[in-house]
Design a protein around this motif. Structure first.
Motif, PDB file in Angstrom:
ATOM      1  N   ARG A  32      44.438  81.897  -0.400  1.00 59.20           N
ATOM      2  CA  ARG A  32      45.031  81.044  -1.433  1.00 59.20           C
ATOM      3  C   ARG A  32      45.695  81.821  -2.568  1.00 59.20           C
ATOM      4  O   ARG A  32      46.723  81.409  -3.078  1.00 59.20           O
ATOM      5  N   TYR A  33      45.162  82.931  -2.999  1.00 58.94           N
ATOM      6  CA  TYR A  33      45.697  83.625  -4.170  1.00 58.94           C
ATOM      7  C   TYR A  33      46.513  84.867  -3.819  1.00 58.94           C
ATOM      8  O   TYR A  33      46.893  85.622  -4.711  1.00 58.94           O
ATOM      9  N   LYS A  34      46.803  85.050  -2.537  1.00 57.66           N
ATOM     10  CA  LYS A  34      47.649  86.178  -2.146  1.00 57.66           C
ATOM     11  C   LYS A  34      49.114  85.811  -2.365  1.00 57.66           C
ATOM     12  O   LYS A  34      49.504  84.657  -2.211  1.00 57.66           O
ATOM     13  N   GLN A  35      49.900  86.826  -2.703  1.00 53.10           N
ATOM     14  CA  GLN A  35      51.332  86.592  -2.833  1.00 53.10           C
ATOM     15  C   GLN A  35      51.880  86.318  -1.435  1.00 53.10           C
ATOM     16  O   GLN A  35      51.497  86.965  -0.466  1.00 53.10           O
ATOM     17  N   GLY A  36      52.761  85.363  -1.309  1.00 50.99           N
ATOM     18  CA  GLY A  36      53.288  85.001   0.002  1.00 50.99           C
ATOM     19  C   GLY A  36      52.219  84.354   0.850  1.00 50.99           C
ATOM     20  O   GLY A  36      52.090  84.653   2.038  1.00 50.99           O
ATOM     21  N   VAL A  37      51.452  83.469   0.250  1.00 49.06           N
ATOM     22  CA  VAL A  37      50.273  82.877   0.893  1.00 49.06           C
ATOM     23  C   VAL A  37      50.585  82.303   2.277  1.00 49.06           C
ATOM     24  O   VAL A  37      49.794  82.457   3.197  1.00 49.06           O
ATOM     25  N   LEU A  38      51.731  81.674   2.446  1.00 51.11           N
ATOM     26  CA  LEU A  38      52.019  80.998   3.709  1.00 51.11           C
ATOM     27  C   LEU A  38      52.063  81.969   4.884  1.00 51.11           C
ATOM     28  O   LEU A  38      51.482  81.700   5.933  1.00 51.11           O
ATOM     29  N   VAL A  39      52.711  83.094   4.709  1.00 50.62           N
ATOM     30  CA  VAL A  39      52.785  84.062   5.813  1.00 50.62           C
ATOM     31  C   VAL A  39      51.388  84.568   6.174  1.00 50.62           C
ATOM     32  O   VAL A  39      51.046  84.670   7.355  1.00 50.62           O
ATOM     33  N   HIS A  40      50.573  84.838   5.173  1.00 46.79           N
ATOM     34  CA  HIS A  40      49.190  85.272   5.439  1.00 46.79           C
ATOM     35  C   HIS A  40      48.421  84.193   6.203  1.00 46.79           C
ATOM     36  O   HIS A  40      47.696  84.488   7.154  1.00 46.79           O
ATOM     37  N   VAL A  41      48.587  82.957   5.786  1.00 44.66           N
ATOM     38  CA  VAL A  41      47.893  81.851   6.439  1.00 44.66           C
ATOM     39  C   VAL A  41      48.363  81.717   7.888  1.00 44.66           C
ATOM     40  O   VAL A  41      47.546  81.560   8.807  1.00 44.66           O
ATOM     41  N   LEU A  42      49.666  81.801   8.105  1.00 46.20           N
ATOM     42  CA  LEU A  42      50.197  81.700   9.471  1.00 46.20           C
ATOM     43  C   LEU A  42      49.661  82.833  10.348  1.00 46.20           C
ATOM     44  O   LEU A  42      49.280  82.614  11.506  1.00 46.20           O
ATOM     45  N   GLN A  43      49.626  84.038   9.806  1.00 47.40           N
ATOM     46  CA  GLN A  43      49.087  85.169  10.567  1.00 47.40           C
ATOM     47  C   GLN A  43      47.626  84.935  10.929  1.00 47.40           C
ATOM     48  O   GLN A  43      47.209  85.184  12.069  1.00 47.40           O
ATOM     49  N   ASP A  44      46.856  84.447   9.983  1.00 44.64           N
ATOM     50  CA  ASP A  44      45.428  84.219  10.235  1.00 44.64           C
ATOM     51  C   ASP A  44      45.195  83.065  11.209  1.00 44.64           C
ATOM     52  O   ASP A  44      44.287  83.129  12.043  1.00 44.64           O
ATOM     53  N   ILE A  45      46.003  82.019  11.110  1.00 42.81           N
ATOM     54  CA  ILE A  45      45.879  80.911  12.062  1.00 42.81           C
ATOM     55  C   ILE A  45      46.207  81.397  13.467  1.00 42.81           C
ATOM     56  O   ILE A  45      45.491  81.101  14.432  1.00 42.81           O
ATOM     57  N   GLN A  46      47.269  82.164  13.586  1.00 41.50           N
ATOM     58  CA  GLN A  46      47.641  82.676  14.910  1.00 41.50           C
ATOM     59  C   GLN A  46      46.579  83.630  15.447  1.00 41.50           C
ATOM     60  O   GLN A  46      46.265  83.626  16.633  1.00 41.50           O
ATOM     61  N   GLN A  47      46.001  84.432  14.577  1.00 45.94           N
ATOM     62  CA  GLN A  47      44.918  85.331  14.992  1.00 45.94           C
ATOM     63  C   GLN A  47      43.727  84.527  15.525  1.00 45.94           C
ATOM     64  O   GLN A  47      43.114  84.876  16.525  1.00 45.94           O
ATOM     65  N   GLU A  48      43.422  83.436  14.861  1.00 46.76           N
ATOM     66  CA  GLU A  48      42.286  82.592  15.238  1.00 46.76           C
ATOM     67  C   GLU A  48      42.504  81.854  16.556  1.00 46.76           C
ATOM     68  O   GLU A  48      41.617  81.779  17.396  1.00 46.76           O
ATOM     69  N   PHE A  49      43.713  81.277  16.738  1.00 48.17           N
ATOM     70  CA  PHE A  49      43.957  80.397  17.879  1.00 48.17           C
ATOM     71  C   PHE A  49      44.853  81.005  18.948  1.00 48.17           C
ATOM     72  O   PHE A  49      45.022  80.416  20.016  1.00 48.17           O
ATOM     73  N   GLY A  50      45.458  82.148  18.656  1.00 49.84           N
ATOM     74  CA  GLY A  50      46.348  82.787  19.625  1.00 49.84           C
ATOM     75  C   GLY A  50      47.780  82.290  19.554  1.00 49.84           C
ATOM     76  O   GLY A  50      48.666  82.826  20.206  1.00 49.84           O
ATOM     77  N   TYR A  51      48.019  81.267  18.770  1.00 54.25           N
ATOM     78  CA  TYR A  51      49.343  80.704  18.518  1.00 54.25           C
ATOM     79  C   TYR A  51      49.210  79.766  17.317  1.00 54.25           C
ATOM     80  O   TYR A  51      48.138  79.728  16.702  1.00 54.25           O
ATOM     81  N   LEU A  52      50.271  79.038  16.985  1.00 47.58           N
ATOM     82  CA  LEU A  52      50.231  78.148  15.831  1.00 47.58           C
ATOM     83  C   LEU A  52      50.202  76.691  16.298  1.00 47.58           C
ATOM     84  O   LEU A  52      51.254  76.070  16.486  1.00 47.58           O
ATOM     85  N   PRO A  53      49.012  76.126  16.492  1.00 48.31           N
ATOM     86  CA  PRO A  53      48.926  74.723  16.909  1.00 48.31           C
ATOM     87  C   PRO A  53      49.456  73.798  15.807  1.00 48.31           C
ATOM     88  O   PRO A  53      49.224  74.034  14.619  1.00 48.31           O
ATOM     89  N   GLU A  54      50.159  72.747  16.205  1.00 47.72           N
ATOM     90  CA  GLU A  54      50.734  71.823  15.231  1.00 47.72           C
ATOM     91  C   GLU A  54      49.670  71.230  14.315  1.00 47.72           C
ATOM     92  O   GLU A  54      49.886  71.092  13.107  1.00 47.72           O
ATOM     93  N   ASP A  55      48.515  70.886  14.858  1.00 40.45           N
ATOM     94  CA  ASP A  55      47.465  70.303  14.030  1.00 40.45           C
ATOM     95  C   ASP A  55      47.033  71.260  12.918  1.00 40.45           C
ATOM     96  O   ASP A  55      46.806  70.844  11.789  1.00 40.45           O
TER      97      ASP A  55
END
Length: 159
Positions: A21-44
């Protein structure tokens, strides 16, 4: 907003967003972490992340689709990339691609149903003197070693 999560745990996605939440460029970090977790970016997961961050789903997709590192469909555990840049093309990249397509039973951009393999082409990997080049799981493989890779893939498919 009603949650329609079917593939992901909404609380896990919220944890991922909270961590960045408090990182600069939060969205890219979140996308990277979601992809790391699920192996891709699920729409949900993207819907939940957008809501948590305060962005529209279109904004999230706009950023995710801009970067080639993000994927919207599951990928294989083994990613085979055939370089089709100029040097590789001139030195037979299309024949190499055909060999891998035949061996894996895939076309460019496809993933096997068992999620073992993804085959894709790339414009250039920067190893022109080794052309034609294949990259398997981030390892550059020059032409003389393509057969070794094909043999390894063949044996891996039988497991």
């Amino acid at each position: 907003m009603k949650e329609t999560c079917t593939l992901v745990d909404p609380e896990r996605v919220r944890e991922i967003v909270a961590k960045s939440r408090y990182k600069q460029g939060v969205l890219v970090h979140v996308l990277q972490d979601i992809q790391q977790e699920f192996g891709y970016l699920p729409e949900d997961a993207l819907r939940i992340a957008a809501e948590e961050i305060g962005l529209s789903l279109a904004q999230v997709y706009g950023v995710a689709s801009f970067y080639s590192q993000f994927y919207f469909t599951p990928r294989g555990e083994n990613v085979v990339r055939v370089c089709v840049g100029t040097a590789c093309h001139i030195r037979g990249a299309l024949a190499v691609l055909e060999r891998f397509e035949k061996e894996l039973g895939l076309k460019d951009g496809e993933t096997t149903p068992d999620l073992k393999f993804t085959l894709e082409t790339v414009s250039c990997v920067g190893c022109c003197s080794l052309a034609p080049v294949v990259v398997t799981n981030e390892k550059v493989v020059k032409k003389k070693d393509h057969q070794k890779i094909l043999d390894r893939l063949r044996s891996s498919r039988k497991e």
